[in-house]
Design a protein around this motif. Sequence first.
Motif, PDB file in Angstrom:
ATOM      1  N   LEU A 167      13.530  15.099 -30.364  1.00 38.07           N
ATOM      2  CA  LEU A 167      14.553  14.076 -30.371  1.00 38.07           C
ATOM      3  C   LEU A 167      15.600  14.115 -29.117  1.00 38.07           C
ATOM      4  O   LEU A 167      16.033  12.998 -28.659  1.00 38.07           O
ATOM      5  CB  LEU A 167      15.322  14.156 -31.729  1.00 38.07           C
ATOM      6  N   GLY A 168      15.953  15.356 -28.549  1.00 41.56           N
ATOM      7  CA  GLY A 168      16.731  15.411 -27.716  1.00 41.56           C
ATOM      8  C   GLY A 168      16.159  14.850 -26.510  1.00 41.56           C
ATOM      9  O   GLY A 168      16.867  14.090 -25.479  1.00 41.56           O
ATOM     10  N   GLY A 169      14.784  15.126 -26.087  1.00 39.82           N
ATOM     11  CA  GLY A 169      14.055  14.508 -24.877  1.00 39.82           C
ATOM     12  C   GLY A 169      14.014  13.022 -25.073  1.00 39.82           C
ATOM     13  O   GLY A 169      14.142  12.132 -23.880  1.00 39.82           O
ATOM     14  N   LEU A 170      13.654  12.548 -26.153  1.00 40.59           N
ATOM     15  CA  LEU A 170      13.799  11.084 -26.488  1.00 40.59           C
ATOM     16  C   LEU A 170      15.266  10.498 -26.231  1.00 40.59           C
ATOM     17  O   LEU A 170      15.178   9.298 -25.518  1.00 40.59           O
ATOM     18  CB  LEU A 170      13.371  10.687 -27.926  1.00 40.59           C
ATOM     19  N   ALA A 171      16.169  11.126 -26.726  1.00 42.03           N
ATOM     20  CA  ALA A 171      17.442  10.470 -26.613  1.00 42.03           C
ATOM     21  C   ALA A 171      17.686  10.545 -25.004  1.00 42.03           C
ATOM     22  O   ALA A 171      18.378   9.366 -24.399  1.00 42.03           O
ATOM     23  CB  ALA A 171      18.741  11.154 -27.209  1.00 42.03           C
ATOM     24  N   GLY A 172      17.652  11.542 -24.341  1.00 38.71           N
ATOM     25  CA  GLY A 172      17.682  11.646 -22.947  1.00 38.71           C
ATOM     26  C   GLY A 172      16.876  10.680 -22.212  1.00 38.71           C
ATOM     27  O   GLY A 172      17.639   9.703 -21.318  1.00 38.71           O
ATOM     28  N   ALA A 173      15.651  10.457 -22.506  1.00 41.78           N
ATOM     29  CA  ALA A 173      14.994   9.298 -22.009  1.00 41.78           C
ATOM     30  C   ALA A 173      15.677   7.996 -22.069  1.00 41.78           C
ATOM     31  O   ALA A 173      15.659   7.034 -21.143  1.00 41.78           O
ATOM     32  CB  ALA A 173      13.433   9.249 -22.522  1.00 41.78           C
ATOM     33  N   ILE A 174      15.978   7.625 -23.133  1.00 43.86           N
ATOM     34  CA  ILE A 174      16.831   6.185 -23.482  1.00 43.86           C
ATOM     35  C   ILE A 174      17.965   6.245 -22.717  1.00 43.86           C
ATOM     36  O   ILE A 174      18.155   5.209 -22.016  1.00 43.86           O
ATOM     37  CB  ILE A 174      16.982   6.156 -25.053  1.00 43.86           C
ATOM     38  N   ALA A 175      18.910   7.094 -22.778  1.00 42.36           N
ATOM     39  CA  ALA A 175      20.151   7.077 -22.001  1.00 42.36           C
ATOM     40  C   ALA A 175      19.953   6.993 -20.420  1.00 42.36           C
ATOM     41  O   ALA A 175      20.656   6.032 -19.707  1.00 42.36           O
ATOM     42  CB  ALA A 175      20.810   8.552 -22.226  1.00 42.36           C
TER      43      ALA A 175
ATOM     44  N   SER B  23      15.343  19.584 -19.518  1.00 40.56           N
ATOM     45  CA  SER B  23      16.851  19.745 -19.719  1.00 40.56           C
ATOM     46  C   SER B  23      17.562  18.600 -20.783  1.00 40.56           C
ATOM     47  O   SER B  23      18.435  19.351 -21.495  1.00 40.56           O
ATOM     48  CB  SER B  23      17.488  19.394 -18.394  1.00 40.56           C
ATOM     49  N   ALA B  24      17.134  17.648 -21.128  1.00 41.26           N
ATOM     50  CA  ALA B  24      17.688  16.583 -22.065  1.00 41.26           C
ATOM     51  C   ALA B  24      17.454  17.487 -23.465  1.00 41.26           C
ATOM     52  O   ALA B  24      18.358  17.664 -24.252  1.00 41.26           O
ATOM     53  CB  ALA B  24      17.096  15.471 -22.116  1.00 41.26           C
ATOM     54  N   SER B  25      16.380  17.902 -23.749  1.00 33.51           N
ATOM     55  CA  SER B  25      15.945  18.813 -24.901  1.00 33.51           C
ATOM     56  C   SER B  25      16.615  19.935 -25.088  1.00 33.51           C
ATOM     57  O   SER B  25      17.210  20.467 -26.143  1.00 33.51           O
ATOM     58  CB  SER B  25      14.406  19.073 -24.983  1.00 33.51           C
ATOM     59  N   VAL B  26      16.783  20.843 -23.884  1.00 31.20           N
ATOM     60  CA  VAL B  26      17.556  21.957 -23.961  1.00 31.20           C
ATOM     61  C   VAL B  26      18.859  21.797 -24.167  1.00 31.20           C
ATOM     62  O   VAL B  26      19.791  22.470 -24.887  1.00 31.20           O
ATOM     63  CB  VAL B  26      17.264  22.907 -22.604  1.00 31.20           C
ATOM     64  N   PHE B  27      19.504  20.603 -23.642  1.00 29.23           N
ATOM     65  CA  PHE B  27      20.976  20.240 -23.835  1.00 29.23           C
ATOM     66  C   PHE B  27      21.234  19.913 -25.315  1.00 29.23           C
ATOM     67  O   PHE B  27      22.468  20.356 -25.723  1.00 29.23           O
ATOM     68  CB  PHE B  27      21.471  18.951 -22.978  1.00 29.23           C
ATOM     69  N   ALA B  28      20.329  19.375 -25.904  1.00 26.96           N
ATOM     70  CA  ALA B  28      20.401  18.887 -27.392  1.00 26.96           C
ATOM     71  C   ALA B  28      20.501  19.971 -28.069  1.00 26.96           C
ATOM     72  O   ALA B  28      21.134  20.393 -29.197  1.00 26.96           O
ATOM     73  CB  ALA B  28      19.174  18.017 -27.740  1.00 26.96           C
TER      74      ALA B  28
ATOM     75  N   ILE C 154      30.481  15.190 -14.410  1.00 29.15           N
ATOM     76  CA  ILE C 154      31.017  15.118 -12.925  1.00 29.15           C
ATOM     77  C   ILE C 154      29.878  14.616 -12.121  1.00 29.15           C
ATOM     78  O   ILE C 154      30.044  14.022 -11.215  1.00 29.15           O
ATOM     79  CB  ILE C 154      31.534  16.370 -12.582  1.00 29.15           C
ATOM     80  N   GLU C 155      28.566  15.139 -12.431  1.00 33.66           N
ATOM     81  CA  GLU C 155      27.337  15.107 -11.463  1.00 33.66           C
ATOM     82  C   GLU C 155      26.750  13.782 -11.834  1.00 33.66           C
ATOM     83  O   GLU C 155      25.639  13.464 -11.269  1.00 33.66           O
ATOM     84  CB  GLU C 155      26.556  16.163 -11.563  1.00 33.66           C
ATOM     85  N   THR C 156      27.333  12.789 -12.714  1.00 34.96           N
ATOM     86  CA  THR C 156      26.731  11.680 -12.950  1.00 34.96           C
ATOM     87  C   THR C 156      26.516  10.641 -11.736  1.00 34.96           C
ATOM     88  O   THR C 156      25.851   9.586 -11.720  1.00 34.96           O
ATOM     89  CB  THR C 156      27.095  10.832 -14.019  1.00 34.96           C
TER      90      THR C 156
ATOM     91  N   GLY D 213      20.540  10.563 -12.333  1.00 30.61           N
ATOM     92  CA  GLY D 213      19.515  10.601 -13.542  1.00 30.61           C
ATOM     93  C   GLY D 213      19.296  11.335 -14.520  1.00 30.61           C
ATOM     94  O   GLY D 213      19.240  11.408 -15.552  1.00 30.61           O
ATOM     95  N   GLY D 214      19.176  12.544 -13.702  1.00 33.66           N
ATOM     96  CA  GLY D 214      18.784  13.932 -14.611  1.00 33.66           C
ATOM     97  C   GLY D 214      20.192  14.176 -15.321  1.00 33.66           C
ATOM     98  O   GLY D 214      19.998  14.495 -16.617  1.00 33.66           O
ATOM     99  N   ASN D 215      21.516  14.217 -14.980  1.00 30.95           N
ATOM    100  CA  ASN D 215      22.678  14.500 -15.742  1.00 30.95           C
ATOM    101  C   ASN D 215      23.026  13.542 -16.771  1.00 30.95           C
ATOM    102  O   ASN D 215      23.375  13.758 -17.780  1.00 30.95           O
ATOM    103  CB  ASN D 215      23.758  14.542 -14.769  1.00 30.95           C
ATOM    104  N   ILE D 216      22.584  11.881 -16.417  1.00 31.74           N
ATOM    105  CA  ILE D 216      22.724  11.161 -17.579  1.00 31.74           C
ATOM    106  C   ILE D 216      21.640  11.493 -18.573  1.00 31.74           C
ATOM    107  O   ILE D 216      22.285  11.334 -19.968  1.00 31.74           O
ATOM    108  CB  ILE D 216      22.342   9.698 -16.989  1.00 31.74           C
TER     109      ILE D 216
END
Length: 287
Positions: free
Chosen positions: A114-122, A145-150, A187-189, A195-198
């Motif tokens: 779910l974290g990976g999918l949320a990162g992709a959508i954002a 990274s998005a999955s790990v951040f979740a 800060i890095e957005t 894109g990665g930070n978003i």
Amino acid sequence: MKSIWQDIRLVIQNPENGLWRLILANIFVFVVISLSHVFLSLAGKEDWYNQLLEQIALSSQPKLVLYKPWTFFTYFFAHFEVFHLVFNMLFLYWFGNIIHSFVGQKRLIQLYFLGGLAGAIAYILLLNSFSYFVMKGPIYLNGASASVFAIVVGAATLQPNYKVHLLIFGEVAIKYVAAFYILWSMIETTGTNAGGNIAHLGGALLGFLYAYSYQRRQSRRPVPEEKIYSYSMTVQKKIQDFVEQNEADEIEEDELNAILDKISTSGYESLSKHEKKRLFKASQKND
């Protein structure tokens, strides 16, 4: 080599090794990508390698994603640089163990996906919503990274004061670790990896909402002791009703004497409901 394959096989076959399955999947994909780069480069087919990456990474352009919807999932298993992989897998292991310990491996795996999918959508929404991010051509997102951040933010939400040992700072509560990486990604957005930070922030938001929702559901559940007590009282009442329905109408002299002795010793109020009923039946018989 044989012992290594045996160890990997044991990890895969063990249903309790969900965290290690995620880590091995990321390592496997990285090895395949890296070897493909080597062989295709030696064969003078580097363009084929670039085409391979476009088949597993997530494009910033919605039209391209529609033709390759599987990239919503493949991108968060694909790493093109070894340090990117190592960094993500270390955090996945550290914080994934916390999630696994407190809510189980099923929710850990759910949170990863779910974290990976949320990162992709954002990533897709924001890159196509602000003129600052508009690119002449597609850019591609890869990595877990998005999955790990979740998982990091989910762990910090569930157990904010859980401490980990950092080499420089010593024991640090994970809420501060999560807060630092969220702030850094914000800060890095507008940096080189916007894109990665978003995507990081999308995963972080999902991790918080997932953990918060879990806590709310847990707080609404009745206390186990209350459920056990309620169940015990229900069973006791059913047994008592059964005994009363099937007891003999006649009261024996020994039973009556025992009841009278109890009255003389402890008083009438010490009698149970059943004993009072039996005494009442005896008095009716005597009348």
